[in-house]
Design a protein around this motif. Sequence first.
Motif, PDB file in Angstrom:
ATOM      1  N   GLN A   1      24.614  73.068  39.691  1.00  0.00           N
ATOM      2  CA  GLN A   1      23.638  72.125  40.222  1.00  0.00           C
ATOM      3  C   GLN A   1      23.735  72.048  41.751  1.00  0.00           C
ATOM      4  OE1 GLN A   1      24.268  68.224  38.705  1.00  0.00           O
ATOM      5  NE2 GLN A   1      22.284  67.478  39.410  1.00  0.00           N
ATOM      6  N   VAL A   2      24.965  71.938  42.251  1.00  0.00           N
ATOM      7  CA  VAL A   2      25.174  71.881  43.696  1.00  0.00           C
ATOM      8  C   VAL A   2      24.570  73.113  44.354  1.00  0.00           C
ATOM      9  CG1 VAL A   2      26.936  72.078  45.492  1.00  0.00           C
ATOM     10  CG2 VAL A   2      27.225  70.438  43.658  1.00  0.00           C
ATOM     11  N   LEU A   3      24.809  74.240  43.724  1.00  0.00           N
ATOM     12  CA  LEU A   3      24.342  75.498  44.286  1.00  0.00           C
ATOM     13  C   LEU A   3      22.823  75.537  44.356  1.00  0.00           C
ATOM     14  CD1 LEU A   3      25.508  78.110  45.281  1.00  0.00           C
ATOM     15  CD2 LEU A   3      25.334  79.019  42.985  1.00  0.00           C
ATOM     16  N   GLU A   4      22.185  75.071  43.289  1.00  0.00           N
ATOM     17  CA  GLU A   4      20.720  75.046  43.292  1.00  0.00           C
ATOM     18  C   GLU A   4      20.202  74.168  44.413  1.00  0.00           C
ATOM     19  OE1 GLU A   4      19.191  73.952  39.439  1.00  0.00           O
ATOM     20  OE2 GLU A   4      20.010  75.832  38.644  1.00  0.00           O
ATOM     21  N   LEU A   5      20.771  72.971  44.502  1.00  0.00           N
ATOM     22  CA  LEU A   5      20.345  72.042  45.551  1.00  0.00           C
ATOM     23  C   LEU A   5      20.608  72.639  46.929  1.00  0.00           C
ATOM     24  CD1 LEU A   5      21.649  68.703  44.058  1.00  0.00           C
ATOM     25  CD2 LEU A   5      19.269  69.327  44.449  1.00  0.00           C
TER      26      LEU A   5
ATOM     27  N   PRO B   1      17.349  73.664  52.793  1.00  0.00           N
ATOM     28  CA  PRO B   1      17.869  74.587  53.792  1.00  0.00           C
ATOM     29  C   PRO B   1      18.594  73.924  54.954  1.00  0.00           C
ATOM     30  CG  PRO B   1      15.470  74.467  53.897  1.00  0.00           C
ATOM     31  CD  PRO B   1      15.889  73.676  52.709  1.00  0.00           C
ATOM     32  N   ARG B   2      18.383  72.627  55.163  1.00  0.00           N
ATOM     33  CA  ARG B   2      18.993  72.034  56.351  1.00  0.00           C
ATOM     34  C   ARG B   2      20.162  71.111  56.032  1.00  0.00           C
ATOM     35  NH1 ARG B   2      17.154  73.506  60.560  1.00  0.00           N
ATOM     36  NH2 ARG B   2      18.247  71.918  61.709  1.00  0.00           N
TER      37      ARG B   2
ATOM     38  N   ALA C   1      30.845  80.829  41.145  1.00  0.00           N
ATOM     39  CA  ALA C   1      29.972  79.812  41.725  1.00  0.00           C
ATOM     40  C   ALA C   1      30.465  79.364  43.090  1.00  0.00           C
ATOM     41  CB  ALA C   1      29.878  78.614  40.793  1.00  0.00           C
ATOM     42  N   ILE C   2      31.765  79.239  43.242  1.00  0.00           N
ATOM     43  CA  ILE C   2      32.265  78.747  44.528  1.00  0.00           C
ATOM     44  C   ILE C   2      32.352  79.861  45.563  1.00  0.00           C
ATOM     45  CG2 ILE C   2      34.222  77.703  45.701  1.00  0.00           C
ATOM     46  CD1 ILE C   2      34.767  76.023  43.412  1.00  0.00           C
ATOM     47  N   VAL C   3      32.834  81.004  45.144  1.00  0.00           N
ATOM     48  CA  VAL C   3      33.155  82.024  46.133  1.00  0.00           C
ATOM     49  C   VAL C   3      31.953  82.851  46.540  1.00  0.00           C
ATOM     50  CG1 VAL C   3      34.608  83.963  46.692  1.00  0.00           C
ATOM     51  CG2 VAL C   3      35.467  82.170  45.246  1.00  0.00           C
ATOM     52  N   CYS C   4      31.313  83.445  45.583  1.00  0.00           N
ATOM     53  CA  CYS C   4      30.233  84.340  45.957  1.00  0.00           C
ATOM     54  C   CYS C   4      29.041  84.126  45.029  1.00  0.00           C
ATOM     55  CB  CYS C   4      30.688  85.787  45.935  1.00  0.00           C
ATOM     56  SG  CYS C   4      31.854  86.137  44.622  1.00  0.00           S
ATOM     57  N   PRO C   5      28.317  83.051  45.285  1.00  0.00           N
ATOM     58  CA  PRO C   5      27.265  82.649  44.370  1.00  0.00           C
ATOM     59  C   PRO C   5      26.180  83.708  44.190  1.00  0.00           C
ATOM     60  CG  PRO C   5      27.234  81.321  46.359  1.00  0.00           C
ATOM     61  CD  PRO C   5      28.456  82.144  46.431  1.00  0.00           C
TER      62      PRO C   5
END
Lengths: 229, 223
Positions: free
Chosen positions: A84-88, A93-94, A127-131
Amino acid sequence: MAGQSDPHLSIFSAAEVEFLAEDELVEIIPNMSMDSLNFICGDFGPFYPHIPTEVPIWLAMALKKRGKCAIRPPSWMSLENLTQVLELERDSPREFQPLPFHYVEISRLLFDHAREDIPDVHMVIVAIVCPDFPPRLAFQKLVLDIEHFNRDVRFHKVESGFETIGSRTHAVKLKNLSAMEVNIVRPFFVRALQAFYKHDSPQMIPQPDTASRRTDTGDRGPRRDLRPR
Amino acid sequence: MAPASDQGLGFGSEDIDASISALPTEVELLKRAWRNEKASPEILQFQEDVVRNARVQIQNMEDTVEAYAEDGKDALTVSLYQMDLDRTEFLLRSYLRTRLQKIEKYMIHISKTDLWKRLSKPEKVFAKSCKENMENHLNQSVLSRLPFGYQDVLKQSISSEEDDMVPEPQLDTFVFCKSKGSVGSFQLDAVGDEVVDLIADDLYVLRYKSIKPLVETGQIDLV
């Protein structure tokens, strides 16, 4: 000499940042009994088998290495949350999405020492290292390189943030940037801002009257040059 | 802090307990002092109470560990106590060492400005001898062989009106900082059109000079 700042003096080493992170609390499930520990940094325990308790990460690591406990990964480390964090993160972008201030160090420590305690560990690492890495490839390449942490997503934002820095920049807000990320961008950030500040200062604008310049050597800008021989 | 304590008025001892446990431990205070000292370009006020208390606690813990080891307490517990002790000792040493590095670097500047008051007694002794040694060394090795007019430690030449050979900390540099509570809007420059609203727990990059008072009063932490 006088005007130069030492770029190394004020920077924390990666080990020092990790040291700070090791004081963050994490939940462990002991498999032995032990009395309370009354440390300088606080009281922890008592420890009973299968009863979860909160301890600093350094203590959790020490017990884990001796096979005395299992570590419960923090809730933000779940695959669901990270996805979820990654999607957001991609959608805004800012802004940086909120992750714990020491998320880099904490995940690194847990990956290194408590891998079997993290559900979906390979996916979490991805997910954390190289999404942006295809999971299969990343699976084979389970090498953690902290500098590449989330690089594609979060560092891209830092980089585009640099573009907005200009001569009138007196303050930069970096909401949710984490400790290790700060440490990595610090040297460049500080130098860039200093350079802009210096060139913006009134002293850098050439003045025809050199005699009046001599009196106002404040703390801004460069100091007077050595006399030519 | 303020709104929370308003709510807690008249609620008896439970709230007091809660507020006591929320007080930072000695280690946290020491850690904060260490971080600020490492991240600030100039030397900060020596944290006398924090250092004294940390020393007492370290001493107590050393005694405890020793006693445990003699009593034949299990090795795991002893080693965990030893780790806690090592971590605190590291913080204290690193804090003191960071200050010594700054003193070595800016000894002349520190000794002729108000910064002198920020040093502890032993630091003053160190700074003094350091400065004397440096002056002796420079005089003997270089300055005495230079032509008249160029022999001063502090000046480039006799015609310099001010001490222009004294390294000074660069206060114009930028630092990363976090405010603990809401500081409200804060004016960044003496000239003053630039105002920033410091929100609690947000990270900012600001010019050290403009937030210097906030660092000194402990309203803001450097990271």
